[in-house]
Scaffold this motif. Structure first.
Motif, PDB file in Angstrom:
ATOM      1  N   ASP A 284       0.813  -1.221   0.000  1.00 37.70           N
ATOM      2  CA  ASP A 284       0.000   0.000   0.000  1.00 37.70           C
ATOM      3  C   ASP A 284       0.844   1.268   0.000  1.00 37.70           C
ATOM      4  O   ASP A 284       0.307   2.381   0.092  1.00 37.70           O
ATOM      5  N   PHE A 285       2.139   1.079  -0.075  1.00 32.84           N
ATOM      6  CA  PHE A 285       3.018   2.242  -0.242  1.00 32.84           C
ATOM      7  C   PHE A 285       3.029   2.608  -1.725  1.00 32.84           C
ATOM      8  O   PHE A 285       3.395   1.792  -2.561  1.00 32.84           O
ATOM      9  N   VAL A 286       2.628   3.836  -2.007  1.00 26.17           N
ATOM     10  CA  VAL A 286       2.576   4.293  -3.393  1.00 26.17           C
ATOM     11  C   VAL A 286       3.300   5.626  -3.493  1.00 26.17           C
ATOM     12  O   VAL A 286       3.153   6.494  -2.624  1.00 26.17           O
ATOM     13  N   GLY A 287       4.087   5.763  -4.543  1.00 26.58           N
ATOM     14  CA  GLY A 287       4.767   7.030  -4.765  1.00 26.58           C
ATOM     15  C   GLY A 287       5.109   7.187  -6.225  1.00 26.58           C
ATOM     16  O   GLY A 287       4.786   6.341  -7.065  1.00 26.58           O
ATOM     17  N   GLN A 398      19.781   3.831  10.708  1.00 25.81           N
ATOM     18  CA  GLN A 398      20.559   2.815   9.991  1.00 25.81           C
ATOM     19  C   GLN A 398      19.966   1.412  10.210  1.00 25.81           C
ATOM     20  O   GLN A 398      19.737   0.667   9.248  1.00 25.81           O
ATOM     21  N   THR A 399      19.724   1.056  11.462  1.00 26.30           N
ATOM     22  CA  THR A 399      19.266  -0.305  11.730  1.00 26.30           C
ATOM     23  C   THR A 399      17.822  -0.508  11.279  1.00 26.30           C
ATOM     24  O   THR A 399      17.429  -1.614  10.913  1.00 26.30           O
ATOM     25  N   THR A 400      17.025   0.559  11.294  1.00 19.63           N
ATOM     26  CA  THR A 400      15.648   0.417  10.829  1.00 19.63           C
ATOM     27  C   THR A 400      15.605   0.317   9.308  1.00 19.63           C
ATOM     28  O   THR A 400      14.846  -0.479   8.748  1.00 19.63           O
ATOM     29  N   LEU A 401      16.432   1.104   8.637  1.00 21.41           N
ATOM     30  CA  LEU A 401      16.508   1.005   7.176  1.00 21.41           C
ATOM     31  C   LEU A 401      16.952  -0.395   6.756  1.00 21.41           C
ATOM     32  O   LEU A 401      16.502  -0.910   5.730  1.00 21.41           O
ATOM     33  N   ALA A 402      17.828  -0.999   7.556  1.00 16.75           N
ATOM     34  CA  ALA A 402      18.308  -2.343   7.217  1.00 16.75           C
ATOM     35  C   ALA A 402      17.139  -3.318   7.115  1.00 16.75           C
ATOM     36  O   ALA A 402      17.063  -4.127   6.179  1.00 16.75           O
ATOM     37  N   VAL A 403      16.207  -3.212   8.060  1.00 16.13           N
ATOM     38  CA  VAL A 403      15.038  -4.104   8.039  1.00 16.13           C
ATOM     39  C   VAL A 403      14.098  -3.711   6.903  1.00 16.13           C
ATOM     40  O   VAL A 403      13.615  -4.550   6.147  1.00 16.13           O
ATOM     41  N   LEU A 404      13.871  -2.417   6.783  1.00 16.56           N
ATOM     42  CA  LEU A 404      12.917  -1.925   5.775  1.00 16.56           C
ATOM     43  C   LEU A 404      13.355  -2.308   4.362  1.00 16.56           C
ATOM     44  O   LEU A 404      12.535  -2.703   3.528  1.00 16.56           O
ATOM     45  N   LEU A 405      14.659  -2.197   4.095  1.00 19.52           N
ATOM     46  CA  LEU A 405      15.153  -2.375   2.723  1.00 19.52           C
ATOM     47  C   LEU A 405      15.738  -3.763   2.478  1.00 19.52           C
ATOM     48  O   LEU A 405      16.037  -4.107   1.334  1.00 19.52           O
ATOM     49  N   GLY A 406      15.944  -4.547   3.546  1.00 21.98           N
ATOM     50  CA  GLY A 406      16.575  -5.852   3.370  1.00 21.98           C
ATOM     51  C   GLY A 406      18.028  -5.730   2.962  1.00 21.98           C
ATOM     52  O   GLY A 406      18.522  -6.473   2.113  1.00 21.98           O
ATOM     53  N   ILE A 407      18.719  -4.771   3.559  1.00 22.02           N
ATOM     54  CA  ILE A 407      20.127  -4.502   3.239  1.00 22.02           C
ATOM     55  C   ILE A 407      20.895  -4.480   4.562  1.00 22.02           C
ATOM     56  O   ILE A 407      20.416  -3.878   5.529  1.00 22.02           O
ATOM     57  N   PRO A 500      10.117  -1.283  11.320  1.00 21.18           N
ATOM     58  CA  PRO A 500       9.615  -0.385  10.269  1.00 21.18           C
ATOM     59  C   PRO A 500       8.105  -0.208  10.301  1.00 21.18           C
ATOM     60  O   PRO A 500       7.603   0.878   9.995  1.00 21.18           O
ATOM     61  N   GLY A 501       7.379  -1.273  10.708  1.00 19.42           N
ATOM     62  CA  GLY A 501       5.921  -1.176  10.732  1.00 19.42           C
ATOM     63  C   GLY A 501       5.390  -0.261  11.807  1.00 19.42           C
ATOM     64  O   GLY A 501       4.190   0.008  11.862  1.00 19.42           O
ATOM     65  N   ASN A 502       6.267   0.241  12.685  1.00 18.22           N
ATOM     66  CA  ASN A 502       5.824   1.212  13.687  1.00 18.22           C
ATOM     67  C   ASN A 502       5.828   2.638  13.150  1.00 18.22           C
ATOM     68  O   ASN A 502       5.597   3.589  13.896  1.00 18.22           O
ATOM     69  N   GLY A 503       6.109   2.759  11.862  1.00 19.11           N
ATOM     70  CA  GLY A 503       5.995   4.057  11.202  1.00 19.11           C
ATOM     71  C   GLY A 503       5.091   3.921   9.984  1.00 19.11           C
ATOM     72  O   GLY A 503       4.830   2.807   9.501  1.00 19.11           O
ATOM     73  N   ILE A 504       4.615   5.030   9.493  1.00 17.67           N
ATOM     74  CA  ILE A 504       3.618   4.996   8.421  1.00 17.67           C
ATOM     75  C   ILE A 504       4.173   4.368   7.131  1.00 17.67           C
ATOM     76  O   ILE A 504       3.537   3.471   6.562  1.00 17.67           O
ATOM     77  N   PRO A 505       5.372   4.771   6.647  1.00 16.80           N
ATOM     78  CA  PRO A 505       5.845   4.182   5.389  1.00 16.80           C
ATOM     79  C   PRO A 505       6.033   2.669   5.481  1.00 16.80           C
ATOM     80  O   PRO A 505       5.625   1.928   4.579  1.00 16.80           O
ATOM     81  N   GLY A 506       6.642   2.207   6.576  1.00 14.18           N
ATOM     82  CA  GLY A 506       6.892   0.779   6.722  1.00 14.18           C
ATOM     83  C   GLY A 506       5.603  -0.018   6.816  1.00 14.18           C
ATOM     84  O   GLY A 506       5.480  -1.113   6.248  1.00 14.18           O
ATOM     85  N   ALA A 507       4.633   0.533   7.546  1.00 10.79           N
ATOM     86  CA  ALA A 507       3.354  -0.161   7.673  1.00 10.79           C
ATOM     87  C   ALA A 507       2.674  -0.255   6.309  1.00 10.79           C
ATOM     88  O   ALA A 507       2.115  -1.299   5.955  1.00 10.79           O
ATOM     89  N   ALA A 509       4.140  -0.371   3.509  1.00 11.58           N
ATOM     90  CA  ALA A 509       4.907  -1.305   2.689  1.00 11.58           C
ATOM     91  C   ALA A 509       4.722  -2.745   3.151  1.00 11.58           C
ATOM     92  O   ALA A 509       5.303  -3.659   2.560  1.00 11.58           O
ATOM     93  N   GLY A 510       3.943  -2.955   4.208  1.00 13.52           N
ATOM     94  CA  GLY A 510       3.586  -4.313   4.587  1.00 13.52           C
ATOM     95  C   GLY A 510       4.237  -4.844   5.845  1.00 13.52           C
ATOM     96  O   GLY A 510       4.066  -6.016   6.180  1.00 13.52           O
ATOM     97  N   PHE A 511       4.974  -4.009   6.557  1.00 12.93           N
ATOM     98  CA  PHE A 511       5.605  -4.473   7.795  1.00 12.93           C
ATOM     99  C   PHE A 511       4.607  -4.395   8.957  1.00 12.93           C
ATOM    100  O   PHE A 511       3.832  -3.438   9.041  1.00 12.93           O
ATOM    101  N   PRO A 512       4.650  -5.380   9.855  1.00 10.28           N
ATOM    102  CA  PRO A 512       3.683  -5.376  10.962  1.00 10.28           C
ATOM    103  C   PRO A 512       3.984  -4.294  11.993  1.00 10.28           C
ATOM    104  O   PRO A 512       5.142  -3.935  12.212  1.00 10.28           O
ATOM    105  N   THR A 513       2.922  -3.791  12.586  1.00  8.71           N
ATOM    106  CA  THR A 513       3.025  -2.773  13.634  1.00  8.71           C
ATOM    107  C   THR A 513       2.908  -3.456  14.998  1.00  8.71           C
ATOM    108  O   THR A 513       2.068  -4.330  15.171  1.00  8.71           O
ATOM    109  N   SER A 514       3.771  -3.056  15.937  1.00  8.49           N
ATOM    110  CA  SER A 514       3.710  -3.641  17.282  1.00  8.49           C
ATOM    111  C   SER A 514       2.358  -3.331  17.910  1.00  8.49           C
ATOM    112  O   SER A 514       1.923  -2.175  17.892  1.00  8.49           O
ATOM    113  N   PRO A 515       1.717  -4.349  18.481  1.00 11.25           N
ATOM    114  CA  PRO A 515       0.402  -4.088  19.085  1.00 11.25           C
ATOM    115  C   PRO A 515       0.513  -3.195  20.321  1.00 11.25           C
ATOM    116  O   PRO A 515       1.530  -3.195  21.010  1.00 11.25           O
TER     117      PRO A 515
END
Lengths: 801, 161
Positions: A284-287, A398-407, A500-507, A509-515
């Protein structure tokens, strides 16, 4: 005098070409510093051997982690006497760049202009977490921060000088980076000749002694902010003006409602549009990206018109928000609990209770947030990332981008570049994630700047709405027997820190948000290890005792504070003085209510229950300075129609250990129209020795006015399921032309204490001070922020004043 | 493609652009590489993008390049040049006043209060503090350095810099 090298020389590690390129995006003033300063000269020089000898060496590993316990990761001194300081607390408009430089100049006894300060670059600067919570001064002057690194380095230099000059350390003094013998002033050696560009190879020594604040010559002075000349001229480079070769401009297209999913996109609409626009979709991330910002904006508008979204989440009706909050499942924990509150409350001669409501509010960064990301190689171990971001923490980024981007994080370098004032978790991080997702998709560097609507409705995370209920039991003499507090706050996401799912872009893009708000069987009591008042849940007037030890600032020995966290429909995170402001609004308003019910002066009544001498002192200083007239509220003789005036008081020890503040707010209220005007604010702050008197005043003044805006005006609005606060017309804030108060700031220069924060203290108490002033003027108790005409008139009608 | 001629910070030049509705702000940032006017809201609501058009403050984020054609544009960087002062890289007196009063925190908004204030003081000699405050109506400063900015403009108006 021939320099002597007491340490063995180790290999220099010059800056890579990429780092040098990155540094080109620093603002010119910093760039010029760098060109003449030791560590960075390594990178600018091609004469490797010369550079090895002449320049300071700090172990630079652009993508690695930094060992904060090593002096060399904080400070490097070149043979040319240049000094480079590496620090992890960012400039957010609060003046931290200047204060950190003052600290370095002070502890090392060197002129300010000899120091280059580098802030927030992964692999180069120490990992100091986030620049948040008014904690930067506390941290940098604390036992694991910059101050200790400086003092350890200085002590090492003095030891070297003692050997070199053959005289004891006690005989040495330092002037402008030159160590000299007090018994033989002609015996002298400079820092550069002592360390000669080599590493210290020392661990930070927490026992290293700082200079006594009473001897400060650089700290304690109103040193002008180093960034203000360029900002005044208009040449300062913010992250919004970072440009890299081959860069495209990106825009996001957000769903119209939270939780909506993409049903279909017809990207054909972009065909033939100028700027070669390209759509990007990740779940659902569109740009969209295009060659210029204007082309990207137009392409985003076109794309938005052809996306079909599902319905998305149902929001509670705005008018029912606070009732809704009380009906949700909650994750509960006691912040303090003496276990006897119900029993003691039953013995009270009288009990009082009240409920205070606080809305969603915005950071409302003046600049729409922006970042530049350069993701090469798609995903996986061979891909690389560079980002330029106004983030509060480059290592978390840095560490959050690593998860978000798979790098791998080791392939990701993050450069902090100043943005506009942030006041917490505004859109800076989300914009960085958005830029990175777009760049990864197109394989080119992408600059993304939000539109105002993106920023306000689907970029930043809002401050917590709160329902706070206070109850006290009083004895026959008006003594407080027990204080019982329950606060419900709403959270969603809370900022993407490694999730990443705890922020709007990551969520999106399909990452889960902590309950959030998952109930536990029974709420936990704090332990000695977990007890803190970091969010000011605990009022100033209780002992906050645990196992017989008092941790609080007050005398009331029976107390219970229950925090209930429930799931928020809107995204939330920390907003300047998070929860501290909401809790203090409740406690400090309620203290005023108790005093009024007893018909006693609210300042004298506060003092009756305070035990902490520094808090007592700021209360007294503020009351005296404001010519406080001791009497009960409401003010006698005020008519109940027309315009009346009044004054209110509030105080707190911010975060339980991070700055004592008190305030008198004076207001005039048009009772018929419900319009409140703050006419004068007198406020004091004891945050230890004042590091920069003008800087602290600037912070206090800004918090007064921003605090008035939040108290009187600000509230995020929605209609149906759509957030309607999407620009400055629909989310009004205090602007030029609105009445401004006279502001009297009283920084208390407490040389006996350690320096603490000043960035969030004053704003913590202003809502309560204004509410108390409104009551003093009108007899109407406003318990719901903001104190708009509608909320005032509703309270007036309900209370039959 | 259309070509527009305009004078930016004293320099006459031509800009060729495909879309005449492109906001002036983007042209100043990308073609002229200026940092003074900034994107805040894109809606003409905050003032961070303010420049002087023939000496009068406008919001460059909502001003199409076509409307600026044939006019002189002055950003914060060009204030000295506008008055023909030597050493164009130094601070203009109004900027000196902002520096003296440390009249900002993050500084992102400053083009608005500075340029509206500058033009008002120039056109209204002897303006009072209250006059200056009114002249800035509607501009935003989110760090809330309002009082300092007004003080700086008052200092400038009084020649006390």
């Amino acid at each position: 005098m021939k320099p002597k090298n007491p340490f063995k020389l180790k290999g220099a590690e010059p800056l890579s070409q990429e780092q040098v390129e990155a540094l080109e995006f620093l603002e010119p003033s910093r760039r010029n510093f760098l060109k003449t300063a030791g560590i960075m000269m390594v990178g600018f020089s091609t004469a490797g051997a010369l550079a090895t000898k002449a320049n300071a060496q700090s172990p630079i590993n652009p993508s690695g982690t930094i060992d904060n316990t090593q002096v060399d990761n904080w400070i490097a001194i070149g043979a040319d006497e240049s000094i480079t300081i590496l620090a992890g607390k960012h400039e957010l408009g609060q003046g931290m760049r200047t204060v950190q430089l003052q600290l370095a100049a002070e502890e090392l006894s060197v002129p300010l202009d000899r120091i280059t300060l580098v802030l927030g670059i992964t692999g180069i600067t120490p990992n100091q977490g986030l620049t948040v919570g008014s904690l930067s001064t506390l941290t940098q002057f604390g036992t694991a921060g910059l101050r200790v690194a400086l003092d350890t380095a200085r002590d090492a230099l003095l030891t070297m000088a003692s050997q070199y000059l053959d005289t004891p350390v006690s005989d040495l003094a330092v002037t402008d980076g030159v160590v000299w013998s007090k018994s033989n002033p002609s015996a002298r050696v400079s820092y550069g000749n002592l360390i000669y560009g080599q590493r210290f190879n020392l661990k930070l020594d927490p026992t290293a002694v700082p200079k006594d604040p009473s001897t400060w010559t650089v700290l304690g002075q109103a040193v002008g902010r180093l960034d203000i000349p360029a900002k005044s001229k208009g040449t300062f480079q913010y992250v919004q003006k970072v440009r890299v070769p081959g860069m495209l401009h990106g825009k996001v297209v957000r769903p119209p409602t939270l939780g909506a999913h993409v049903q279909s996109i017809d990207t054909g609409v972009l065909k033939g549009m100028p700027g070669n626009p390209q759509a990007v979709q990740v779940n659902d991330f569109v740009g969209v990206v295009a060659d210029t910002e204007w082309h990207a904006l137009n392409a985003a508008a076109a794309l938005a018109s052809v996306i079909s979204w599902s319905d998305g989440d149902t929001l509670p009706a705005q008018a029912d928000l606070y009732t809704y909050m009380t009906q949700q499942p909650s994750a509960d924990s006691f912040q303090t609990n003496t276990g006897d509150v119900d029993k003691v409350m039953a013995t009270a001669a009288k009990t009082l209770t009240a409920r205070y409501l606080y809305p969603y509010q915005m950071h409302g960064a003046l600049a729409s947030s922006c970042a530049v990301a350069d993701v090469r190689g798609g995903t996986g171990k061979t891909a690389t990332v560079k980002v330029w971001s106004a983030t509060q923490g480059v290592y978390f980024m840095q560490t959050t981008l690593a998860v978000l981007l798979g790098i791998p994080a080791s392939n990701i370098q993050v450069y902090f570049v100043d943005g506009s004032g942030c006041y917490g978790h505004n859109g800076a991080d989300p914009a960085t994630f958005d830029a990175a997702l777009l760049s990864q998709a197109v394989g080119k560097p992408v600059r993304l700047q939000y539109s105002r609507r993106d920023e306000m409705t689907a970029g930043e995370h809002y401050g917590h709405p709160t329902v706070a209920t206070v109850k006290v039991g009083l004895d026959a003499n008006g003594g407080i027997l027990a204080w019982d507090y329950e606060t419900i706050k709403m959270q969603r996401g809370e900022g993407a820190i490694n999730v990443p799912g705890n922020g709007i872009p990551g969520a999106l893009a399909g990452f889960p948000t902590s309950p959030q708000g998952v109930p536990t069987a029974t709420p936990n009591n704090p332990t000695a290890a977990t007890l803190s008042n970091g969010s000011n849940y605990i009022p100033s007037y209780v002992t906050s005792s645990l196992n017989g030890v008092n941790y609080g600032t007050g005398k009331v020995s029976s107390h219970r504070v229950l925090l209930r966290v429930v799931a928020s429909p809107l995204w939330t995170a920390w907003l300047r003085s998070p929860d501290r402001l909401q809790n203090t609004f409740a406690h400090e308003s309620f203290m005023d209510e108790i005093a009024a019910s007893l018909k006693v002066d609210p300042v004298a009544y506060r003092l009756r229950f305070l035990s902490d001498q520094r808090l007592i002192n700021v209360v007294n200083v503020t009351a005296q300075q404001a010519l406080w007239d001791p009497r009960p509220s409401p003010k006698p003789g005020n008519a109940r129609t027309g315009v009346v005036t009044g004054r209110g008081f509030a105080c707190v020890l911010y975060e339980g250990n991070n700055g004592y503040c008190a305030m008198v707010a004076e207001v005039s209220v048009d009772q018929d129209k419900g319009i409140t005007t703050v006419t004068k604010v007198t406020t004091s702050l004891d945050s230890g020795p004042v590091c920069n008197p003008d800087g602290i005043r600037n912070q206090m003044e800004g918090q007064v006015i921003q605090g008035i805006s939040r108290a009187l005006v600000e509230e995020v609005k929605w209609r149906g399921n759509i957030i309607t606060s999407g620009d400055w017309a629909s989310y009004p804030v205090l602007s030029f032309g609105d009445p401004l108060p006279q502001i009297v700031t009283i920084p208390i220069n407490n040389l006996k204490a350690s320096p603490t924060g000043a960035g969030e203290t004053t704003i913590t108490i202003i809502s309560a001070a204004i509410a108390n002033a409104i009551f003093d003027a009108t007899g109407v108790r406003v318990r719901q922020v903001p104190f708009t005409p509608a909320n005032f008139l509703a309270a007036k009608a309900a209370q039959k004043v | 493609m259309a070509t527009f001629s305009l004078q930016v910070n004293g320099q006459a030049s031509n800009v060729t652009i495909d879309d005449p509705s492109t906001p002036l702000l983007y042209v100043l940032q990308e073609t002229y590489q200026l940092n003074g006017p900034k994107f805040g809201c894109g809606l003409g609501q905050c003032g961070a993008c303010t420049v002087l058009l023939d000496g009068q403050p406008i919001r460059s984020c909502i001003t199409p390049i076509s409307d600026a054609a044939g006019h002189s544009v002055t950003s914060m960087e060009g204030l000295r040049a506008l008055e023909g002062l030597p050493n164009p890289d130094e601070l203009h007196p109004v900027q000196q006043a902002f520096l003296l009063d440390q009249a900002m925190q993050c500084g992102y908004c400053v083009a608005g209060p500075m340029l509206y204030g500058y033009a008002f003081v120039r056109d209204n000699p002897g303006a009072s503090r209250a006059d200056i405050e009114r002249a800035l109506s509607g501009l935003l400063c989110r760090c809330c350095a309002h009082n300092r900015m007004i003080s700086a403009l008052q200092r400038y108006a009084e020649g006390n810099f």
